[in-house]
Design a protein around this motif. Sequence first.
Motif: not given
Length: 698
Positions: A375-380, A417-424, A431-433, A498-503
Amino acid sequence: MRHAYDDDLDERHPSGRRSLVVARGAPEATRAAVLRAIQTVPLTAVAWVGEQPPLGVAACAPRELLGQSFAAVVVDLHDGVDGDALGQVAGAVCGGGALILQAPPSGQLRTRRPWASAGWAVAEAGGRSLIARVERLLKLGAAPERLAPTAFAPTGSPEQLRLVDSLSARLRQPGSSLTAVIAARGRGKSAALGLSISAAGVSALVTGPSRDAVAEVVRFARGHASWLPATDVVSAFERDLGSLGGSSPRVLVVDEAAQLPVPLLRRIATLSSGAHLVVSTTTDGYEGTGRGFELRFVDGLEASGVAVHREELTSPIRWSADDPLEPAIDDALLLRPGRRPAGARNLVAPAVPTSSVRSPTSPLDAGDAHGELACVELDRDALARDEALLREVWGLLVEAHYRTTPRDLEILLDAPNVRLFVAHVDDRVAAVNVVALEGGLDPDAAQALWRGSRVTVGHALADVLCGSLGFLEGARARLARSVRVATVPEWRRRGAASALIRYTHDAIDADVFGTLFGATPALIEFRRRLGYAPLYCAAGRGARSGEPTVACFRAASRRGEELLEAAGTVAAYELPSQLALLGTDGELTDSALASAVLDAFGRDRVRAPSLDEQRRGVERYAWGPATFEAHTGAIRAWLQSRPELVAALPPREAALVRARALQRKPWPLAAREAGHASAREAMRALRRAMRTLVPAPE
């Protein structure tokens, strides 16, 4: 299909290729260039989107152009770019016609509606998405010259004719059937439906989001079809299927179905099980974007054992197959993002450290073909520069959700105010959150939200906790809202989401995490396993999902625990009442959903409101910003214990209070019984009536 151009013009362009014309400069100069260019086009063939149209040409709102065709569509971008509007109007250019864009000089293009939630400066909004993409589009356009008149006339396609043959044959057969027709804009879907009805020689009912939206079906049915609103169709089937007046076999067509709530579509499908039902929609456009229609409705029917005949139209009819305008607009607005090919570049550099996470529900072996989930947060900023990755992330969000527009892309990339996370897994997104930071309002803004004296943009969780439930701290606390979660099919039910949301819980410093979504029992259970509890159920369908909207929350600090504990005291008596109201309104047709909500909240917590709680709820509704549905339990209990107050009301007001507040009748029915012309009028009248029963709080 209506064509607003003259068939008797001398010069003709039968190829059907449309063009993009771009005039750049000061507003006066670009306007003059456009007026010169359209001199050869009849005024009735021109649509003008913007202010000050030339004499004889009416100014049009973008959505008014859906389903129509013009030889020239003029759009003024000097006041800013609206991606949704641009996508809407592009489909109104007929084959051989031109989309004409007036734009300021390079570097001066801006967004019409820069997105910034309350508490965030508009200047903080980025310019990563829409402007850069539209600038690339503008470079493809030709300079304004006098347009050559067009007389391109759609003649149908072999694909469309095959659909008419197969569907008309099916409609002539005895018994019943269910057909799903899906097409992008300009493919002649509505015409094919009408021609099928006519060719079958049957009488059909046609319904949809509006009469205008399905007008082409009725027109091409040539007297064999009549319009009926969707809610009236349901009522008619419930009364007597045989009373609908069609010849055997009975036929019902639902066009532009993606704009109707999914539960309503399911209800229609159930009631019309003995008829021929045709359900169709437009994808990749603005009658209904995203794949939610297929995922939530069509796939759901097939999963329940219903045989669905799937039909699809891919060949354009309103313009030629080699038309350059459609792919240019699609590319600029990412209307058909697709998937990233294998071997594409790795993920962009994260803004926070990458963390490998094993799937909690399906442990992976080292040799598993799926690899290891991380899981990682993407730099937009980097994401906006990586077209392949952007298309993969955006394509996943489009496929997984009901309606998605360029406005959503703008918010995803540019909202401060938006942050973007993905599981890869390796370089493939699983997955994307999408998360929005909310709350943290200053005392004045929080008070304004609590009192309802100011519109607070972009704070959906605060609006529930503070505006609806009445807890001022709900606007002051730091809130993080999960806006959208999407998972690729091969990783569903394997723990990626689930893993992405916990991250995400670990990566964001917040008091409360929350989410609002179109509820299903499975989604409620999914959030419950992650520590979320439902505290609010909106008595009204989500505009995008078509399902009842449920707000779920999870505390992340002591401050958050105290806030949610207080909010839970209201949910203890309001949630059951809200669910009951959804049932009587006909919006909650799945009893399993009500059970899932109450189980996730905790049935042992359900109780009746105290006298003080009843009065606070009545006051929040009568004198505050809360809706009737937010405090329906308190209002009903308060009125039940004071029948003399209701009896003392004028007859019309008493009838409304009894019908809606005490008997929980749907707004339209309550309005009719109390003599009001509309549900909206009755809503205003009920609040006024309640104000006469309880004084304003000090």
